[in-house]
Design a protein around this motif. Structure first.
Motif, PDB file in Angstrom:
ATOM      1  N   ALA A   1       0.841  -1.204   0.000  1.00  0.00           N
ATOM      2  CA  ALA A   1       0.000   0.000   0.000  1.00  0.00           C
ATOM      3  C   ALA A   1       0.875   1.252   0.000  1.00  0.00           C
ATOM      4  O   ALA A   1       0.606   2.204  -0.743  1.00  0.00           O
ATOM      5  CB  ALA A   1      -0.933  -0.005   1.215  1.00  0.00           C
ATOM      6  N   ARG A   2       1.926   1.232   0.806  1.00  0.00           N
ATOM      7  CA  ARG A   2       2.872   2.355   0.838  1.00  0.00           C
ATOM      8  C   ARG A   2       3.495   2.555  -0.543  1.00  0.00           C
ATOM      9  O   ARG A   2       3.537   3.674  -1.061  1.00  0.00           O
ATOM     10  CB  ARG A   2       3.964   2.102   1.879  1.00  0.00           C
ATOM     11  N   ALA A   3       3.935   1.473  -1.152  1.00  0.00           N
ATOM     12  CA  ALA A   3       4.546   1.554  -2.486  1.00  0.00           C
ATOM     13  C   ALA A   3       3.557   2.064  -3.538  1.00  0.00           C
ATOM     14  O   ALA A   3       3.964   2.696  -4.508  1.00  0.00           O
ATOM     15  CB  ALA A   3       5.088   0.189  -2.894  1.00  0.00           C
ATOM     16  N   ALA A   4       2.266   1.828  -3.312  1.00  0.00           N
ATOM     17  CA  ALA A   4       1.227   2.279  -4.252  1.00  0.00           C
ATOM     18  C   ALA A   4       0.782   3.713  -3.992  1.00  0.00           C
ATOM     19  O   ALA A   4      -0.065   4.223  -4.716  1.00  0.00           O
ATOM     20  CB  ALA A   4       0.028   1.342  -4.176  1.00  0.00           C
ATOM     21  N   GLY A   5       1.351   4.349  -2.949  1.00  0.00           N
ATOM     22  CA  GLY A   5       1.047   5.747  -2.700  1.00  0.00           C
ATOM     23  C   GLY A   5       0.187   6.043  -1.494  1.00  0.00           C
ATOM     24  O   GLY A   5      -0.150   7.206  -1.235  1.00  0.00           O
ATOM     25  N   ALA A   6      -0.181   5.032  -0.724  1.00  0.00           N
ATOM     26  CA  ALA A   6      -0.964   5.283   0.493  1.00  0.00           C
ATOM     27  C   ALA A   6      -0.088   5.964   1.541  1.00  0.00           C
ATOM     28  O   ALA A   6       1.078   5.616   1.714  1.00  0.00           O
ATOM     29  CB  ALA A   6      -1.523   3.982   1.053  1.00  0.00           C
TER      30      ALA A   6
END
Length: 169
Positions: A113-118
């Motif tokens: 999720a972090r890598a996806a921009g969250a």
């Protein structure tokens, strides 16, 4: 039966029936979800397709007995200003708790999720007397940020939900 930990990988349409079965257990036997009717496998196939198209992770954990659980993030709210805030969902198959699969699965979901921009992750946890979800989330940096009182009625009782939040920045 003791299981052997296995891989965590993106969910596929082939997993939909097992995901539906895991979730149905919680719909029917717990207050972990406020759903009263379990979605069919086709609903789950559409869900994972939609989340993948939006770039959000939907993962499954496997062990030597098959699918041990699933987890994903989805948009917290539909308004554009919330686009970097997501809500996590995680469920383990009955009998698969307490062995580290939940922590490994949720950690992988949060990393992706972090890598996806969250930037922020919200967990909405039913306060039905089982502290395991709160403990799992707390172990991964979530803190309680609020309580909604008596917002769900299931299995003959009114239930609160706890709002937990983790900062991924």
């Amino acid at each position: 039966m003791e299981t052997t930990p296995g891989p965590i990988r993106p969910a596929t349409a082939d997993d939909a029936a097992a995901i539906a079965a895991i979730y149905a257990h919680y719909v029917e036997h717990s207050v972990a979800t406020f759903d009263l009717t379990a979605p069919e496998p086709g609903w789950w196939t559409a869900k994972l397709t939609d989340l993948a198209a939006a770039g959000w992770p939907f993962l499954v954990a496997e062990d030597s007995d098959g699918l041990a659980g699933f987890g994903y993030v989805a948009p917290w709210r539909g308004k554009p200003a919330y686009r970097q805030t997501v809500e996590d969902t995680i469920y383990l198959a009955p009998g698969r708790t307490g062995r580290g699969a939940g922590r490994a699965l949720l950690s992988a979901v949060l990393d992706r999720a972090r890598a996806a921009g969250a930037r922020q992750v919200i967990a909405v946890v039913a306060d039905g007397g089982d502290p395991s979800s709160v403990r799992l989330h707390a172990a991964l940096g979530f803190v309680e940020v609020g309580r909604l009182r008596a917002v769900g009625f299931k299995h003959g009782r009114w239930l609160d939900t706890l709002l937990l939040q983790a900062d991924l920045t």
